[in-house]
Design an enzyme around this catalytic site. Structure first.
Site, PDB file in Angstrom:
ATOM      1  N   ILE A  82       0.657  -1.113   0.109  1.00  0.00           N
ATOM      2  CA  ILE A  82      -0.013   0.105  -0.104  1.00  0.00           C
ATOM      3  C   ILE A  82       0.988   1.134  -0.048  1.00  0.00           C
ATOM      4  O   ILE A  82       0.430   2.407  -0.078  1.00  0.00           O
ATOM      5  CB  ILE A  82      -0.937  -0.026   1.277  1.00  0.00           C
ATOM      6  CG1 ILE A  82       0.045  -0.116   2.469  1.00  0.00           C
ATOM      7  CG2 ILE A  82      -1.995  -1.024   1.137  1.00  0.00           C
ATOM      8  CD1 ILE A  82      -1.113   0.172   3.845  1.00  0.00           C
TER       9      ILE A  82
ATOM     10  N   LYS B 168       5.274  -1.823   8.066  1.00  0.00           N
ATOM     11  CA  LYS B 168       6.405  -1.452   7.305  1.00  0.00           C
ATOM     12  C   LYS B 168       7.487  -2.502   7.225  1.00  0.00           C
ATOM     13  O   LYS B 168       7.961  -2.832   8.484  1.00  0.00           O
ATOM     14  CB  LYS B 168       6.798   0.007   7.987  1.00  0.00           C
ATOM     15  CG  LYS B 168       7.744   0.867   7.495  1.00  0.00           C
ATOM     16  CD  LYS B 168       7.786   2.290   8.015  1.00  0.00           C
ATOM     17  CE  LYS B 168       8.811   3.232   7.655  1.00  0.00           C
ATOM     18  NZ  LYS B 168       8.819   4.419   8.435  1.00  0.00           N
TER      19      LYS B 168
ATOM     20  N   ASP C 232      11.120  15.143  10.542  1.00  0.00           N
ATOM     21  CA  ASP C 232      10.528  14.951   9.275  1.00  0.00           C
ATOM     22  C   ASP C 232       9.027  15.246   8.914  1.00  0.00           C
ATOM     23  O   ASP C 232       8.396  14.643   8.155  1.00  0.00           O
ATOM     24  CB  ASP C 232      11.096  13.368   8.759  1.00  0.00           C
ATOM     25  CG  ASP C 232      11.153  13.092   7.313  1.00  0.00           C
ATOM     26  OD1 ASP C 232      11.288  14.419   6.616  1.00  0.00           O
ATOM     27  OD2 ASP C 232      10.986  12.061   6.847  1.00  0.00           O
TER      28      ASP C 232
ATOM     29  N   ALA D  26       5.280   2.700  -0.274  1.00  0.00           N
ATOM     30  CA  ALA D  26       6.613   2.536  -0.017  1.00  0.00           C
ATOM     31  C   ALA D  26       7.387   3.562   0.100  1.00  0.00           C
ATOM     32  O   ALA D  26       7.131   4.960  -0.189  1.00  0.00           O
ATOM     33  CB  ALA D  26       7.164   1.769  -1.224  1.00  0.00           C
ATOM     34  N   GLY D  27       8.380   3.701   0.805  1.00  0.00           N
ATOM     35  CA  GLY D  27       9.347   4.910   1.272  1.00  0.00           C
ATOM     36  C   GLY D  27      10.737   4.556   0.829  1.00  0.00           C
ATOM     37  O   GLY D  27      11.151   3.390   0.566  1.00  0.00           O
TER      38      GLY D  27
ATOM     39  N   VAL E 233       5.403  -0.828   2.539  1.00  0.00           N
ATOM     40  CA  VAL E 233       4.387  -0.897   3.213  1.00  0.00           C
ATOM     41  C   VAL E 233       3.320  -1.685   2.721  1.00  0.00           C
ATOM     42  O   VAL E 233       2.649  -1.544   1.605  1.00  0.00           O
ATOM     43  CB  VAL E 233       3.984   0.334   3.705  1.00  0.00           C
ATOM     44  CG1 VAL E 233       2.822   0.256   4.859  1.00  0.00           C
ATOM     45  CG2 VAL E 233       5.056   1.331   4.298  1.00  0.00           C
TER      46      VAL E 233
HETATM   47  N1  LIG Z   1      -0.390   3.308   8.929  1.00  0.00           N
HETATM   48  C1  LIG Z   1      -0.239   3.684   7.533  1.00  0.00           C
HETATM   49  N2  LIG Z   1      -1.689   3.279   6.867  1.00  0.00           N
HETATM   50  C2  LIG Z   1      -1.545   3.225   5.636  1.00  0.00           C
HETATM   51  N3  LIG Z   1      -0.580   3.510   4.784  1.00  0.00           N
HETATM   52  C3  LIG Z   1       0.641   3.858   5.263  1.00  0.00           C
HETATM   53  C4  LIG Z   1       0.821   3.442   6.722  1.00  0.00           C
HETATM   54  N4  LIG Z   1       2.290   4.030   6.804  1.00  0.00           N
HETATM   55  C5  LIG Z   1       2.752   4.157   5.659  1.00  0.00           C
HETATM   56  N5  LIG Z   1       1.814   4.026   4.778  1.00  0.00           N
HETATM   57  C6  LIG Z   1       2.113   4.387   3.403  1.00  0.00           C
HETATM   58  O1  LIG Z   1       3.510   3.976   3.169  1.00  0.00           O
HETATM   59  C7  LIG Z   1       4.352   4.893   2.522  1.00  0.00           C
HETATM   60  C8  LIG Z   1       5.682   4.928   3.049  1.00  0.00           C
HETATM   61  O2  LIG Z   1       5.502   4.899   4.681  1.00  0.00           O
HETATM   62  P1  LIG Z   1       6.660   5.748   5.480  1.00  0.00           P
HETATM   63  O3  LIG Z   1       6.846   7.241   5.049  1.00  0.00           O
HETATM   64  O4  LIG Z   1       6.498   5.540   6.772  1.00  0.00           O
HETATM   65  O5  LIG Z   1       7.823   4.868   4.946  1.00  0.00           O
HETATM   66  P2  LIG Z   1       9.400   5.507   4.676  1.00  0.00           P
HETATM   67  O6  LIG Z   1      10.332   4.385   3.970  1.00  0.00           O
HETATM   68  O7  LIG Z   1       9.935   6.048   6.214  1.00  0.00           O
HETATM   69  O8  LIG Z   1       9.289   6.912   3.839  1.00  0.00           O
HETATM   70  P3  LIG Z   1      10.211   8.041   3.556  1.00  0.00           P
HETATM   71  O9  LIG Z   1      10.766   7.841   2.209  1.00  0.00           O
HETATM   72  O10 LIG Z   1       9.126   9.277   3.517  1.00  0.00           O
HETATM   73  O11 LIG Z   1      11.214   8.118   4.879  1.00  0.00           O
HETATM   74  C9  LIG Z   1       3.273   6.084   3.152  1.00  0.00           C
HETATM   75  O12 LIG Z   1       3.600   7.322   2.336  1.00  0.00           O
HETATM   76  C10 LIG Z   1       2.047   5.876   2.932  1.00  0.00           C
HETATM   77  O13 LIG Z   1       1.552   5.786   1.739  1.00  0.00           O
END
Ligand SMILES: Nc1ncnc2c1ncn2[C@@H]1O[C@H](COP(=O)(O)OP(=O)(O)OP(=O)(O)O)[C@@H](O)[C@H]1O
Length: 954
Positions: A55, A78, A184, A57-58, A63
């Site tokens: 759903i 995650k 952030d 990705a970051g 995720v």
């Molecule tokens: N609790 C949640 N419920 C639904 N979607 C989520 C949730 N947590 C994260 N996501 C989805 O996953 C994406 C990536 O999550 P997150 O920002 O925590 O990852 P990250 O790897 O730390 O990202 P970044 O590159 O911004 O650091 C979010 O933008 C969101 O679309």
């Protein structure tokens, strides 16, 4: 290597520790070495979870949705790979360093978030660490990203922005008063729940701060980064969140970022100068508040306290937002050993050390005088309401709120309580964590035994059994810093996110308090012992590019390192989502791997000077009454989120929760927001039209939009009855088709899935739709329209339940054009190879790989010289991506020009993966469409969504 074949300490025979309990051991029986099977289930202390579709990705990983076997509860997992897979691009030392950094950051995120309990912060349910991955289970927030919201709606009305702003303020204040700084905060890290409330996510860069010390890690996204970060100055913590909050607020009310430039140096300069252009439609109060937040001198910048008490924030409410801090009394000795035990995952050292240092803090004259001062203050004021907000003085509110002029002119610090002066709020990280752990233990206890009494009043009571939080093996080195050593290396993220030019060196509070020597702390929190899970390491996937991540000056700053980076950078490729369910035994999951396996070809969308550029793209179509009507749920005074939170609190018997009368946002009564609404709407519409015209999206668009906003309501009134009749028919069918989360029977990819209302997913997001995204057209027509537009725009799609899974991929192999690209990225113009549509679309810098100073002609094909560079515009850790920056290499002075690196990831970021759902808006006889980005560049996504909406003419 699968985890099953990797011998690890504690193997499968030792309980896996999690903050929430002990995980089951069934994972040790997972398939063995060499297996390409991927994890499909997670056994955690909270139960067995079956992984579903991706759903999000970051840069840390992907995720996925997961469903609990028992009961069907859903969570967002995650998945953070623990080992970098950048084979061939990093030396093993670099990789180790990056992995270590990533490890400690993930551990920190888990350690911090698991303690938080706030209605507007995405809660962590559990965390599991295996040999190769972290699995962080969060509450599933299914209302989409704030970014999507802005894309659909454009800028928000101030009243709506206020609602979100109050919730953000509430969450930040809660964090800050717990000695936690997010670092952030950006539009992408704000999700919207199904009830229309915000949930802040991604504490991966958060840290503990001390009011008496400084952090110096440079992290976050450039557009949201405070000027002092760009100047490599040390900072306390909360002030950088206040700045980012200011940027977020500006984006909410203006639909664009306040500081923007194609040239990286120019952008840095603009941020440092802090000159903000305020649109004329903005109310004076709103403008004043933002201008207080975007003050370049952090000492003069509005504190959270001032922000929360600002007249704009309080307009229509009885006071500042609630921060949901539980009632706390100053600490007294002796300390509760069970709580101390729960603090060992926090880098504070052994329980003995923690006890010793905490005792010294509590006994210190500074703490005791703070206790006395607070007691004096409380004795002369009404206690409950003020205390619940964590603010000491009622008269202070009166003073600040009684005169907007006063509040509009006085600097932040004047008359405001300072963090660190209250013994129960942010006095020191040790004390804050003590409270948080104690409160968490209490919540767990009450959840396990709802009838139990509240907090034990004395440590003499039988301690509550909580799981151990042993340190991870990799993390037993440390010093006297709250900043994990992992701040130094960047972290082996698939896309480095944390950007730093230095390592925070917070000396322990006790130094400043003169109560003893610095705490010697072990390195990082270990939440779990590894468990042998057999799985394929999750490969990197590009997604979630920051709204601001598209520039880099790095190659212009240091050609050698640029070259180095080029050599080390990953080749342009799009990785399949390794964690997808190729081998899942659960047939009920969607399998959507194909889209991610496609070759890394790039469909070059056209750019041109006449096309919308970056932030301007956020400017939405004007809205009319229809939208107003649709949006009316947004101003709710008490959100479901809050209500849920209250219920939870009530269940736990925490009478000090937010349910105190008068503390919750009351219904909006102020007419002031409305009084000038029509004028402002007119202004806004005009301005929007001007914007549209200026950016050359064509007058016809403007006309269409204007007409639509007026005509839509009329049309609706005529069609409403017909639609209502339809609605009744559809209602019965909808129930069966609501499972759009990847748990649908079969593959989840169904031909003609949205041909009828049966597959339309009802969403209860009243208020989250606008004219542009809703329609009274039948589902079948909307579906056909979407297909037409997707084809027209060259978007590949697969019909899935309730909508479309879309991919817009490159048609040019950047590897072949890499040597021919001009230097100038900002006016990147490329040719779209879409049948019948030669469009000129600007990526607005999204293809940027360099700065503007040496750019070439606008019309040239412009891609970064190094196709593997990320186009993120995030700030880079000095240690991130094996690039030391800042003082170490270029000197802190040059930070503005040298620390923001090209972090291109062209293959990933230019391939857009997104979904479009046709949804039903209950009660309104409407269907809407929702966009959801799964991967790819934010701006590209934004443009694409806008384009589709425009072409759809809903
Ligand atoms: N609790 C949640 N419920 C639904 N979607 C989520 C949730 N947590 C994260 N996501 C989805 O996953 C994406 C990536 O999550 P997150 O920002 O925590 O990852 P990250 O790897 O730390 O990202 P970044 O590159 O911004 O650091 C979010 O933008 C969101 O679309």
């Amino acid at each position: 290597m699968s985890e099953a074949t990797t011998p690890v300490a504690n193997g499968g025979s030792t309980p896996v520790h999690t903050p929430g309990g002990t995980a089951s051991q069934s994972d040790r029986h997972m398939p063995s070495s060499g297996s390409k099977q991927r994890r499909t289930t997670i056994n955690a202390s909270t139960g067995h979870w079956v992984l579903g579709k991706t759903i999000g990705a970051g840069s840390m990983g992907k995720v996925k949705l997961a469903k609990k076997l028992e009961g069907g509860e859903q969570v967002a997992v995650k998945i953070v790979p623990r080992q970098s897979t950048d084979d061939g691009h990093h030396s093993s030392r670099d990789r180790e360093r990056a992995d270590h950094s990533k490890e400690v950051r993930t551990a920190r995120e888990a350690a911090i978030v698991t303690l938080l309990d706030h209605p507007y912060i995405c809660a962590m349910r559990d965390v599991v660490r295996t040999n190769h991955h972290w699995y962080m289970l969060f509450e599933y927030v299914n209302g989409g990203q704030m970014l999507d919201y802005i894309i659909s709606h454009g800028r928000l009305k101030e009243k709506q922005a206020r609602k979100f702003g109050r919730q953000i303020a509430s969450a930040l204040d809660y964090c800050h008063r717990n000695s936690i700084v997010h670092r952030d905060l950006k539009i992408e890290n704000i999700l919207i729940s199904k009830t229309g409330d915000i949930k802040i996510i991604d504490f991966g860069l958060s840290n503990l701060f001390s009011p008496r010390n400084h952090l110096k890690t440079f992290c976050g996204s450039l557009y949201f980064a405070a000027p002092e970060l760009l100047q490599a100055r040390q900072y306390t913590g909360p002030e950088v969140d206040a700045w980012s909050f200011g940027i977020v607020l500006y984006v909410l009310v203006c639909g664009k970022v306040p500081f923007d430039d194609q040239s990286m140096p120019q952008l840095h300069a603009k941020i440092k100068k802090g000159l903000v252009d305020y649109p004329q439609w903005l109310s004076a109060e709103c403008k004043n508040l933002i201008s207080r937040m975007l003050v370049t001198d952090p000492r003069q910048r509005a504190s959270l306290h001032e922000i929360m008490n600002h007249p704009w924030m309080c307009k229509g409410f009885s006071g500042p937002p609630e921060n949901y801090l539980p009632r706390r009394e100053p600490l007294q000795l002796p300390l509760d050993p069970q709580v101390i035990q729960g603090m060992t995952g926090f880098d504070f050292g052994s329980t003995e050390l923690i006890t010793a240092h905490l005792t010294r803090v509590v006994e210190s004259e500074e703490y005791q005088s703070a206790v006395r001062a607070t007691a004096r203050e409380h004795s002369v004021q009404a206690p409950s309401a003020e205390k619940k907000r964590g603010f000491p003085g009622l008269d202070f509110y009166r003073r600040r709120n009684s005169s907007s002029k006063d509040a509009l002119t006085n600097p932040s610090a004047e008359g405001f309580p300072q963090l660190g002066s209250d013994p129960t709020n942010a006095f020191s990280p040790l004390i804050s964590v003590y409270y948080l752990v104690r409160e968490k233990q209490e919540r767990d206890r009450l959840e396990a035994n709802p009838g139990a009494a509240s907090l034990p009043k004395s440590p003499g009571e039988k301690p509550i059994k909580v799981p151990d939080l042993p340190m991870p093996e990799a993390a037993h080195t440390n010093d006297a810093s709250y900043e994990y050593p992992g701040e130094k290396p960047t972290g082996g993220r698939s896309r480095p996110r944390a950007r730093t030019h230095g390592e925070d060196e917070i000396t322990e509070d006790m130094n400043k308090l003169n109560v003893g020597s610095p705490v010697s702390v072990p390195q990082s929190p270990a939440l779990l012992s590894p468990t042998p899970l057999d799985e394929q390491p999750v490969k990197k996937e590009s997604a979630g590019l920051g709204i601001l991540r598209r520039f880099s000056t790095r190659r212009h700053r240091d050609p050698d390192r640029e070259k180095n980076q080029k050599q080390q950078a990953p080749t342009l490729s799009v990785h399949p989502p390794g964690g997808d369910l190729a081998t899942t035994p659960q047939k009920s999951f969607s399998v959507r791997r194909a889209r991610d396996r496609d070759p890394p070809l790039i469909t070059m969308i056209h750019g041109g000077s006449s096309q919308p550029q970056h932030s301007e793209l956020l400017t939405p179509p004007s809205t009319g009454d229809h939208r107003k009507r649709l949006s009316k749920g947004l101003g709710r005074s008490t959100s479901t989120s809050e209500a849920d939170w209250r219920k939870r609190q009530a269940r736990r018997g925490l009478s000090d929760g937010p349910q105190s009368a008068g503390l919750i946002d009351p219904p909006l009564t102020s007419g002031s927001d409305r009084s000038n609404a029509s004028v402002r709407r007119g202004l806004a519409a005009d301005t929007e039209m001007r914007d549209i015209e200026q950016r050359g999206t064509s007058n016809s668009r403007a006309t269409t939009l204007r007409t639509k906003s007026l005509g839509h309501a009329r049309r609706e009134s005529i069609q409403a009855r017909r639609a209502r009749r339809q609605e009744a028919k559809e209602a019965s069918l909808l129930e069966a088709a609501t499972d759009g989360e990847g748990y649908a029977a079969g593959s989840g990819e169904i031909g003609g899935a949205v041909a009828s209302a049966e597959n339309v997913k009802p969403v209860y997001l009243k208020g989250l739709f606008s004219v542009a995204t809703t329609s009274t057209k039948p589902v079948s027509v909307i579906r056909k329209d979407i297909i037409r537009v997707l084809k027209q725009l060259g978007v590949e799609y697969t019909e899935i339940r309730g909508g479309f899974s879309c991919k817009h991929k490159p048609s040019i192999d950047l590897n072949k054009v890499v040597d021919n690209v001009p230097q100038s990225p900002e006016m990147a113009t490329n040719t779209v190879h879409t049948p019948g549509h030669r469009r000129r679309i600007s990526f607005g810098g999204l293809m940027s790989g360099g700065d503007r100073d040496d750019h070439g002609a606008n019309e040239k094909l412009s891609t970064p010289k190094t196709p593997t560079r990320k186009m993120e515009n995030s700030l880079t850790n000095s240690d991130a991506s094996n690039d030391s920056v800042g003082a170490g290499h270029h000197g802190a002075r040059a930070l503005g020009d040298t620390t923001t690196h090209v972090q291109s990831e062209l293959g990933g970021s230019l391939i857009l993966n997104f979904e479009i759902f046709i949804v039903k808006v209950p009660l309104l006889s409407l269907h809407g469409i929702q966009f959801k980005r799964l991967g790819g560049n934010t701006w590209q996504y934004k443009y694409m969504a806008e384009k589709i909406l425009k072409e759809l003419r809903l």
